[in-house]
Design a protein around this motif. Sequence first.
Motif, mmCIF file in Angstrom:
data_model
loop_
_atom_site.group_PDB
_atom_site.id
_atom_site.type_symbol
_atom_site.label_atom_id
_atom_site.label_comp_id
_atom_site.label_asym_id
_atom_site.label_seq_id
_atom_site.Cartn_x
_atom_site.Cartn_y
_atom_site.Cartn_z
ATOM 1 N N PRO A 39 0.770 -1.091 0.109
ATOM 2 C CA PRO A 39 0.073 -0.102 -0.134
ATOM 3 C C PRO A 39 0.836 1.369 -0.053
ATOM 4 O O PRO A 39 1.720 1.312 0.637
ATOM 5 C CB PRO A 39 -0.646 -0.139 1.233
ATOM 6 C CG PRO A 39 -0.938 -1.678 1.600
ATOM 7 C CD PRO A 39 0.558 -2.108 1.132
ATOM 8 N N ALA A 40 0.486 2.232 -0.794
ATOM 9 C CA ALA A 40 1.022 3.577 -0.966
ATOM 10 C C ALA A 40 0.244 4.557 -0.445
ATOM 11 O O ALA A 40 1.220 5.557 0.581
ATOM 12 C CB ALA A 40 1.461 3.672 -2.330
ATOM 13 N N GLY A 41 -0.941 4.657 -0.409
ATOM 14 C CA GLY A 41 -1.721 5.722 -0.011
ATOM 15 C C GLY A 41 -3.005 5.352 -0.065
ATOM 16 O O GLY A 41 -3.514 4.587 -0.626
ATOM 17 N N VAL A 42 -3.975 6.399 0.484
ATOM 18 C CA VAL A 42 -5.573 6.051 0.566
ATOM 19 C C VAL A 42 -6.139 7.339 0.341
ATOM 20 O O VAL A 42 -5.801 8.502 0.906
ATOM 21 C CB VAL A 42 -5.778 5.486 1.927
ATOM 22 C CG1 VAL A 42 -5.514 5.954 3.214
ATOM 23 C CG2 VAL A 42 -7.254 5.048 2.127
ATOM 24 N N ASP A 43 -7.147 7.132 -0.275
ATOM 25 C CA ASP A 43 -8.270 8.435 -0.537
ATOM 26 C C ASP A 43 -9.598 7.886 0.317
ATOM 27 O O ASP A 43 -9.983 6.767 0.119
ATOM 28 C CB ASP A 43 -8.561 9.024 -1.726
ATOM 29 C CG ASP A 43 -7.451 9.008 -2.516
ATOM 30 O OD1 ASP A 43 -6.438 9.720 -2.208
ATOM 31 O OD2 ASP A 43 -7.423 8.611 -3.775
ATOM 32 N N PHE A 44 -10.429 8.870 0.982
ATOM 33 C CA PHE A 44 -11.448 8.622 1.521
ATOM 34 C C PHE A 44 -12.585 9.639 1.571
ATOM 35 O O PHE A 44 -12.361 10.863 1.413
ATOM 36 C CB PHE A 44 -11.510 7.783 3.000
ATOM 37 C CG PHE A 44 -10.614 8.754 3.914
ATOM 38 C CD1 PHE A 44 -11.408 9.811 4.554
ATOM 39 C CD2 PHE A 44 -9.339 8.500 3.829
ATOM 40 C CE1 PHE A 44 -10.614 10.802 5.359
ATOM 41 C CE2 PHE A 44 -8.439 9.529 4.714
ATOM 42 C CZ PHE A 44 -9.019 10.479 5.469
ATOM 43 N N GLY A 45 -13.705 9.311 1.488
ATOM 44 C CA GLY A 45 -14.977 10.139 1.338
ATOM 45 C C GLY A 45 -14.993 10.961 2.558
ATOM 46 O O GLY A 45 -14.876 10.828 3.853
ATOM 47 N N VAL A 46 -15.291 12.411 2.485
ATOM 48 C CA VAL A 46 -15.376 13.465 3.285
ATOM 49 C C VAL A 46 -16.471 14.518 2.755
ATOM 50 O O VAL A 46 -16.729 14.524 1.576
ATOM 51 C CB VAL A 46 -14.110 14.162 3.568
ATOM 52 C CG1 VAL A 46 -13.126 13.616 4.244
ATOM 53 C CG2 VAL A 46 -13.568 14.982 2.390
#
Length: 342
Positions: free
Chosen positions: A66-73
């Motif tokens: 894993p390198a990075g994560v985006d998530f809902g806001v």
Amino acid sequence: RYLFREKQVDVFVFSTEGELFDNLYDEGQILSLTPFLQESDAIDLNDFYPSLLEPYSIEGSVWAVPAGVDFGVIYYNKDLFDQYNAAYPEAGWTWDDLLMAAMSVRDPDDDIYGFVSSPIFVVPFVYQHGGRIVDDWHAPTRLKVDDPETIEAVEWYAALIHDHDVMPSPKEIERRGGGYGPGYLWVLGKAGMYHGMFPYERGGQTWPREARWQRNWGVAPLPRDAHAARTGMVWAYAIAADTQHPEACWEWVSYLSQRPLPFTMPARRSLAEGSDFEEEVGAKEAALARAAIEDALILTDMHVAALSSETSGFIETLEAILNGDVDAESALIELQRRADAE
């Protein structure tokens, strides 16, 4: 995708939302990284948030780092909130709070909506309410949309359009945005709140230059109901199975893994909880991001396939509900009946 398929690259960045990783894994074209991890001092799996490793841990082996994560806001327009004397969204807010905030900044005379979002973003609201969209989120095999909690959550979401008039329907977004989606109204300053991805979209940094956010804005977690939940998407590094230079590829992945991937929250705790990330996005926003990991629903290609396939019809059904063409209860029960009959 093209370069990897044409054997022109040995290391590639994947997203859980896309189909490339799943396809290449099924074809045996991705190298297991477990042997390298067992001998490596550069990468400690305990430094990764467990939920971000899960999509790439299959049959006892790790296939990508894993390198990075985006998530809902929820992004909110501070200028509009100030103009209408509305309180900013805060951590711990609820569905009722979101509705009240949306009503506070809704101005039909100026074509300003309180909240804009894409239909697919109903998913976290369903899970917040105790419902579900698929039979098992971690290993989905089929659609499951007729639970009472699921129907209630979709009805609440649709009521933002039909009963409260604080959110535009998909049809209205298409009419107003010419196919650019809800982000178009947000860019125009015609929406008080926007359901987007953090940190990927913050400030419009990944949008076309003319669409950068020219206003004061803030970010808040999704409101919660019985539970907290939000969708997330993980990026990761993988190595081609037929590479002629596996050791060199591993050294490259190890090097990259120790550095943040642009426009994402780092997948490694040591980076995500460090001062550099706070300086990039702000201390408050960094704390929000770390907390979001605990209840993120990592969106994978399996979920996308279950929700958007021609046989499923979930997205089409959801759009029909939000456009007011059908009611949520009968439409979701009928959709489940068709799914069970396949």
